[in-house]
Design an enzyme around this catalytic site. Structure first.
Site, PDB file in Angstrom:
ATOM      1  N   SER A   1       0.788  -1.237   0.000  1.00  0.00           N
ATOM      2  CA  SER A   1       0.000   0.000   0.000  1.00  0.00           C
ATOM      3  C   SER A   1       0.819   1.286   0.000  1.00  0.00           C
ATOM      4  O   SER A   1       0.234   2.377  -0.006  1.00  0.00           O
ATOM      5  CB  SER A   1      -0.961   0.011   1.199  1.00  0.00           C
ATOM      6  OG  SER A   1      -2.031  -0.881   0.983  1.00  0.00           O
TER       7      SER A   1
ATOM      8  N   SER B   1      -5.865   3.118   4.858  1.00  0.00           N
ATOM      9  CA  SER B   1      -5.357   2.453   3.649  1.00  0.00           C
ATOM     10  C   SER B   1      -6.477   1.718   2.932  1.00  0.00           C
ATOM     11  O   SER B   1      -6.365   0.546   2.584  1.00  0.00           O
ATOM     12  CB  SER B   1      -4.212   1.485   3.998  1.00  0.00           C
ATOM     13  OG  SER B   1      -3.451   1.157   2.870  1.00  0.00           O
TER      14      SER B   1
ATOM     15  N   LYS C   1      -0.268   3.654  -2.609  1.00  0.00           N
ATOM     16  CA  LYS C   1      -1.335   4.655  -2.470  1.00  0.00           C
ATOM     17  C   LYS C   1      -0.801   6.076  -2.295  1.00  0.00           C
ATOM     18  O   LYS C   1      -1.568   7.040  -2.443  1.00  0.00           O
ATOM     19  CB  LYS C   1      -2.245   4.284  -1.296  1.00  0.00           C
ATOM     20  CG  LYS C   1      -3.013   2.976  -1.493  1.00  0.00           C
ATOM     21  CD  LYS C   1      -4.028   2.762  -0.384  1.00  0.00           C
ATOM     22  CE  LYS C   1      -4.822   1.478  -0.582  1.00  0.00           C
ATOM     23  NZ  LYS C   1      -4.152   0.300  -0.018  1.00  0.00           N
TER      24      LYS C   1
END
Length: 306
Positions: free
Chosen positions: A85, A144, A88
């Protein structure tokens, strides 16, 4: 550029070699003098007697000072690997250049299914809810949320494929030569993509220059009050450094079984911005402990005066 090996840049090693060796060149974003330049200028004795670098159990790591360009640590920093993640961060960065913060996005069933079918972290969004881009960016960066990132990619690609193309184009424009994104969230399906600790540190530096992204990434909690178009939401940041480690600005956590536990982190200490990345850690909590030790250690380093 796919490099292996381990290079822990300690002061003792710097004195012995009088040359800074990293897994990839010092980020072009750094503007200050390099450590190698300082040492080859005849100041090597000033580095003697200082504490060695803390242990870093993760598979890869990188830590540097954005102002001076000093690389404090480089371990497998150029090795390509999935970053989960941490992806992101780029997602949020691209969205901020494609959207207005007050734009409204309607959540679809596909966004919810995407997170659920992948067993991913989510923001408990429901189909039909309408939330602002600003709120969805908090959902992306704090818990997240894969449902939120999917919704943003769907709208501002439009569609995941076009959005990922924008992510990769942005990566190339930043000079992230060892980074390829395959999704807006870094999940294993359809493919995890890859990056390096060095590239993610460069990205963190650029991302933190955006005041909106910096504010979001450094927020410990975000509350969305109930309205006529959405439910109430409360999201807590998964970054355990916030509120505990002095000067911390964020930035992002990540985990998949292939990537391990990842962390992109930054702190402002005594006029210096330190940025670090840890990839492939096997312990969720240890990545935060390691980051804290690294920041404390690096902030104690006093560069020789020219």
């Amino acid at each position: 550029m796919h490099h292996g090996g381990i290079r822990l840049i300690t002061r003792a090693a710097l004195v012995a070699t009088a040359t800074l060796v990293t897994a990839s060149p010092t980020p072009a974003l750094a503007t200050g003098p390099s450590i190698s330049a300082l040492i080859t200028g005849g100041t090597a004795p000033a580095w003697q007697g200082r504490a060695s670098v803390p242990s870093v159990p993760g598979r890869a790591a990188y830590l540097y000072d954005t102002g001076t360009g000093a690389v404090h640590l480089s371990k497998q920093a150029g090795k390509r690997m999935p970053v989960a993640s941490l992806t992101k961060v780029m997602t949020a960065y691209v969205v901020l250049r494609e959207a207005r913060l007050d734009d409204t996005v309607t959540i679809q069933a596909a966004d919810v299914r995407h997170a659920a079918s992948n067993g991913a972290t989510h923001a408990s969004l429901r189909a039909g809810e309408r939330l602002t881009v600003r709120d969805l960016l908090y959902a992306v960066m704090l818990p997240s949320a894969a449902d939120a990132s999917h919704a943003l990619a769907r709208v501002y690609g439009p569609g995941n494929a076009r959005f990922v193309a924008k992510m990769n184009a942005t990566a190339r424009s930043m000079g992230l030569v060892d980074t390829t994104y395959a999704s807006a969230d870094g999940l294993p399906r359809p493919a995890p993509g890859h990056s390096t600790a060095l590239d993610q540190a460069k990205l963190a530096d650029i991302a933190l220059r955006d005041p909106v992204l910096r504010t979001i990434a450094s927020s410990r909690r975000h509350v969305v009050a109930k309205s006529k178009v959405h439910r109430a939401h409360s999201w807590t940041n998964s970054n355990k450094l916030l509120g505990k480690t002095p000067g911390v600005l964020g930035l992002k956590t990540g985990y998949t079984s292939a990537a391990g536990y990842c962390l992109s982190f930054a702190a402002d200490r005594d006029g210096h911005r330190l940025i670090g990345v840890i990839l492939g850690e096997s312990s969720a909590d240890r990545r935060f402990q390691t980051a804290t030790r690294l920041l404390d250690w690096a902030s104690e380093q006093t560069l020789p005066e020219l």
